[in-house]
Every structure is written in C-alpha cells, then in structure tokens.
Design an enzyme around this catalytic site. Structure first.
Site, short mmCIF file in Angstrom:
data_model
loop_
_atom_site.label_atom_id
_atom_site.label_comp_id
_atom_site.label_asym_id
_atom_site.label_seq_id
_atom_site.Cartn_x
_atom_site.Cartn_y
_atom_site.Cartn_z
N CYS A 57 47.37 84.53 -7.25
CA CYS A 57 46.53 84.08 -8.37
C CYS A 57 45.07 83.96 -7.93
CB CYS A 57 47.05 82.74 -8.88
SG CYS A 57 46.11 82.14 -10.30
N CYS A 61 43.15 76.49 -7.33
CA CYS A 61 43.74 75.15 -7.50
C CYS A 61 44.25 74.64 -6.14
CB CYS A 61 44.89 75.20 -8.49
SG CYS A 61 44.40 76.05 -10.02
N CYS A 64 48.11 74.45 -5.13
CA CYS A 64 49.07 75.46 -5.58
C CYS A 64 49.47 76.47 -4.51
CB CYS A 64 48.51 76.20 -6.79
SG CYS A 64 49.72 77.33 -7.53
N CYS A 101 61.26 77.81 -19.71
CA CYS A 101 59.80 77.88 -19.51
C CYS A 101 59.47 78.96 -18.49
CB CYS A 101 59.28 76.56 -18.95
SG CYS A 101 59.66 75.16 -19.98
N CYS A 133 59.01 78.38 -23.90
CA CYS A 133 57.75 77.84 -23.40
C CYS A 133 57.20 78.85 -22.39
CB CYS A 133 58.02 76.50 -22.70
SG CYS A 133 56.55 75.82 -21.89
N CYS A 193 52.02 71.54 -24.64
CA CYS A 193 52.60 70.86 -23.48
C CYS A 193 51.48 70.77 -22.45
CB CYS A 193 53.77 71.68 -22.92
SG CYS A 193 54.43 71.01 -21.38
N ARG A 265 57.63 64.23 -19.58
CA ARG A 265 58.53 64.82 -18.57
C ARG A 265 58.23 64.27 -17.18
NH1 ARG A 265 57.68 70.14 -19.29
NH2 ARG A 265 59.04 69.91 -21.09
N1 SAM Z 1 48.67 79.71 -13.80
C1 SAM Z 1 48.98 78.92 -14.91
C2 SAM Z 1 48.15 77.65 -14.99
O1 SAM Z 1 47.68 77.17 -13.98
O2 SAM Z 1 47.99 77.14 -16.10
C3 SAM Z 1 50.43 78.56 -15.03
C4 SAM Z 1 51.25 78.20 -13.81
S1 SAM Z 1 50.74 76.75 -12.92
C5 SAM Z 1 51.75 76.85 -11.48
C6 SAM Z 1 51.39 75.41 -13.89
C7 SAM Z 1 51.13 74.01 -13.45
O3 SAM Z 1 52.01 73.64 -12.42
C8 SAM Z 1 49.77 73.66 -12.91
O4 SAM Z 1 48.82 73.47 -13.91
C9 SAM Z 1 50.03 72.38 -12.15
O5 SAM Z 1 49.79 71.27 -12.99
C10 SAM Z 1 51.51 72.48 -11.79
N2 SAM Z 1 51.67 72.63 -10.33
C11 SAM Z 1 51.39 73.73 -9.61
N3 SAM Z 1 51.60 73.53 -8.29
C12 SAM Z 1 52.03 72.25 -8.16
C13 SAM Z 1 52.39 71.44 -7.04
N4 SAM Z 1 52.35 71.89 -5.81
N5 SAM Z 1 52.79 70.18 -7.28
C14 SAM Z 1 52.83 69.68 -8.55
N6 SAM Z 1 52.50 70.41 -9.64
C15 SAM Z 1 52.08 71.66 -9.46
FE1 SF4 Z 2 46.95 80.02 -10.38
FE2 SF4 Z 2 48.43 78.11 -9.31
FE3 SF4 Z 2 46.10 77.51 -10.40
FE4 SF4 Z 2 48.15 78.30 -12.00
S1 SF4 Z 2 48.06 76.44 -10.76
S2 SF4 Z 2 46.00 78.96 -12.10
S3 SF4 Z 2 49.16 79.75 -10.61
S4 SF4 Z 2 46.42 78.81 -8.58
#
Ligand code: SAM
Ligand code: SF4
Ligand code: DTB
Length: 322
Positions: A57, A61, A64, A101, A133, A193, A265
């Site tokens: 990606c 973040c 992530c 989802c 979802c 959500c 949730r």
């Molecule tokens: N890329 C898209 C986005 O960021 O909206 C969708 C997938 S992203 C993995 C979905 C959500 O998962 C993120 O917004 C975050 O809140 C949650 N998430 C991701 N990694 C995580 C982690 N290590 N621990 C807890 N929540 C996490």
């Molecule tokens: Fe990309 Fe992870 Fe951020 Fe979603 S949470 S935008 S998958 S880096």
C-alpha cells in the site's frame, strides 16, 4: 461532574474525558444501562474479514503491516479472484458470520478492471445472503454509488485517532480526506462503519476527540469498530506501550454513551485480551466482533474459543435475516 446519562449533541472531547475519568464501574454501569435501552443485550453481530488485496500500500499508516513504507513480514499479493472470495464467504456463512468484510490495501479506489472485480465480489456475497462490507480506501461519489448498486451494505473507513494525534500516525492523507470519503459513502445510502485504534501513543484527549468526532457525525455511524493496536514488527509503532484493559473498556463505554444506537465492535486486538476483559467490554456496550481465525494479516481468537466465551456469557451470534 457531568453525568454520563446526559449525553447531548454536539458532545465535546472535554465532556468525554470527564466521563472516562469517572470511577470505572460507575461509567460501565451507565453505559450498560444505555446499551440495554437500545439493544438486545444477548445479541452479538459477527463479521468475518478477508484481505482481498494484501500488501504494497502506498500510504504510510504507522501501525499497518501492509504499508510499502515499512519492512514487515507481509508480502504484496494481487487482487484475489471472485470465486476464491466467494468460497471464503461461503465458509464464513457456514461458521455463523452475518457480515462479510473485504479489505484492500489501497490508498483509494481507481476505476478499471480491479474495481469491476470488487463489484462482482459484492454482488456475489450479497447473493449468498450475507451483509456486505468493503474497506478500499478513499472513494468518490460515483464509485460509492456503484458499490451501493452492487449491493454494498457497509463501507469501513476509520478515522483511526483524534485529529490532534493524526499526523503523528499518517502523513500521506489528511483527516479531512477521511471525512470526505465518509460523506460520499453516506450520500450513496451505504451504512457508515468508522472507528479507530487505541494504543497509537495518543493522549486521553486525542482518544476522546476520536469518540466526539464520530458521535458528532450526523447521522452517527451505524457501526464503530474500536481496535486495539496489533503491534507489527517493522512498523514505527511496533514498540508502543501495551494498553491496559481498562483503557479499552472506558473507550467502549464512552462510545456507547455518546452513540446509543450504534453497533460497537470490539475489533482487532482480542487475542491479547483476557476473557474477563472482553466480558467487561460487552457489558459496557460492545455488541459486535470479528470472527474467524484471521483478521486481515494477523491472527484472531480461534472460533472454538470464541464459541466457548459466548456460551459462558450467554451471548448469541445475530441471526441472519435470509
Ligand atoms: N486501506 C484501507 C484503509 O486504510 O482505509 C482499508 C484497509 S485498512 C487495513 C483498515 C483499517 O484497519 C485501518 O484503517 C485501521 O484502522 C485498521 N488497522 C490496520 N492495521 C491495524 C493494526 N495493526 N492494529 C489495529 N488496527 C489496524
Ligand atoms: Fe494502506 Fe494499511 Fe493505511 Fe489501509 S491502513 S491505507 S492498507 S497502509
Ligand atoms: C477495522 O476497524 N479493523 C479491521 C477492519 N476494520 C478492516 C482491520 C484490523 C486489522 C488488524 C491488523 C491486520 O490483521 O492486519
């Protein structure tokens, strides 16, 4: 002190901090009372996740496993085939999930063959009688409408944290970008959500800001996931301090009081919690979980241990309508 029973909107972060500083059991008692006025206390909404496009990606973040900016154990994979996704959805349905989802490690939805494939996935999952979802990153009004027309029930897009802490966690998009996407989702008639993550090094105020921001959306989100950070080796947040269980309970209780009708949730992070900690979260108003062995790229409690926990607590998975 402001009583948590008197939640009026708009609610300020300061008021939520006051709630979270109340004696924990008083706060939980009030949250449980609000919960029981608006929800059947023995019902638990059960969603199953599938990562349909993993890794690589472009966003940064800090939490992530799927960001190309961090060196983590997760490998980049292409978008799954529709049939493979529908096989997983059938398995989820057989094991009692009511919502499926699908998550993609995308910054945003791009028009083209991959989006068309995701629309086919949504149509197929809906035909199986599951709620649908997706979480695909940012999108515009036309894309949201096409998802709605394909049968999408919920779009997940998290605010992640309070506005004051956000740029410590993500720099490649803004808080207002997130809110614009939520607006497009809402205007297309898709259920919203949206929630966040605890344990990103945020202050109590930033945590309260997140709950206030969600609660002041009009209408409020139908679904609010509260995730506890799953620490991923190689990410900037891998060495954050551990959350105390009471911080998760307090946040859920505050979310319940601020958003009485929303389904809340208890999301990522349950593998690091005790059964007792989870039980307090359900008492404080959490009424949804992710089920299945895996979240997107990390483990979730085994279905057999969740079944045992639900049985001890007298909780039942929500019955699907079809
Ligand atoms: N890329 C898209 C986005 O960021 O909206 C969708 C997938 S992203 C993995 C979905 C959500 O998962 C993120 O917004 C975050 O809140 C949650 N998430 C991701 N990694 C995580 C982690 N290590 N621990 C807890 N929540 C996490
Ligand atoms: Fe990309 Fe992870 Fe951020 Fe979603 S949470 S935008 S998958 S880096
Ligand atoms: C949400 O709030 N939590 C889910 C879902 N929405 C997409 C994701 C949790 C991801 C946990 C880390 C992982 O498995 O990669």
């Amino acid at each position: 002190m402001t009583s948590a029973r008197e939640a009026t909107r708009p609610v300020s972060a300061g008021t939520i901090v006051e709630w979270m500083r109340r004696p924990l059991l008083d706060l939980v008692f009030d949250a449980a009372s609000v919960h029981r006025r608006h929800h059947a206390p023995d019902q638990l909404q059960c969603s199953q996740l599938l990562s349909i496009k993993t890794g690589g990606c472009p966003e940064d973040c800090g939490y992530c496993s799927q960001s190309a900016h961090h060196k983590t154990p997760v490998e980049r994979e292409p978008l799954l085939a529709v049939d493979a996704v529908l096989d997983e959805a059938r398995r989820a349905r057989a094991s009692g999930a009511d919502r499926f989802c699908m998550g993609a490690a995308w910054r945003e939805v791009k028009d083209g063959p991959e989006f068309e494939r995701v629309l086919e996935m949504v149509k197929g999952v809906k035909q199986l009688g599951l709620e649908t979802c997706v979480t695909l990153g940012m999108l515009d009004a036309a894309q949201a409408q096409r998802l709605r027309d394909a049968g999408l029930d919920y779009y997940n897009h998290n605010l992640d944290t309070g506005r004051s802490h956000y740029d410590q966690v993500v720099t490649t998009r803004t808080y207002d970008d997130r809110l614009d996407t939520l607006r497009a989702v809402r205007e297309a008639g898709i259920h919203v959500c949206s929630g966040g993550i605890l344990g990103l090094g945020e202050s109590e105020t930033a945590r309260a800001e997140l709950i206030a921001e969600l609660a002041n959306l009009d209408p409020q989100p139908e679904s609010v996931p509260i995730n506890a950070l799953v620490k991923i080796e190689g990410t900037p947040l891998a060495r954050e301090r551990d959350l105390d269980w009471s911080e998760i309970v307090k946040t859920i209780a505050a979310a319940r009081i601020a958003m009485p009708k929303t389904v809340i949730r208890l999301s990522a992070g349950r593998t690091a919690m005790t059964e007792e900690g989870q039980a307090l979260c359900f008492l404080a108003g959490a009424n949804s979980i992710f089920v299945g062995d895996e979240l997107l790229t990390t483990p979730n409690p085994a279905p057999a241990s969740d079944a045992a926990l639900l049985s001890k607590l007298g909780l039942k998975p929500l019955q699907r309508e079809s």
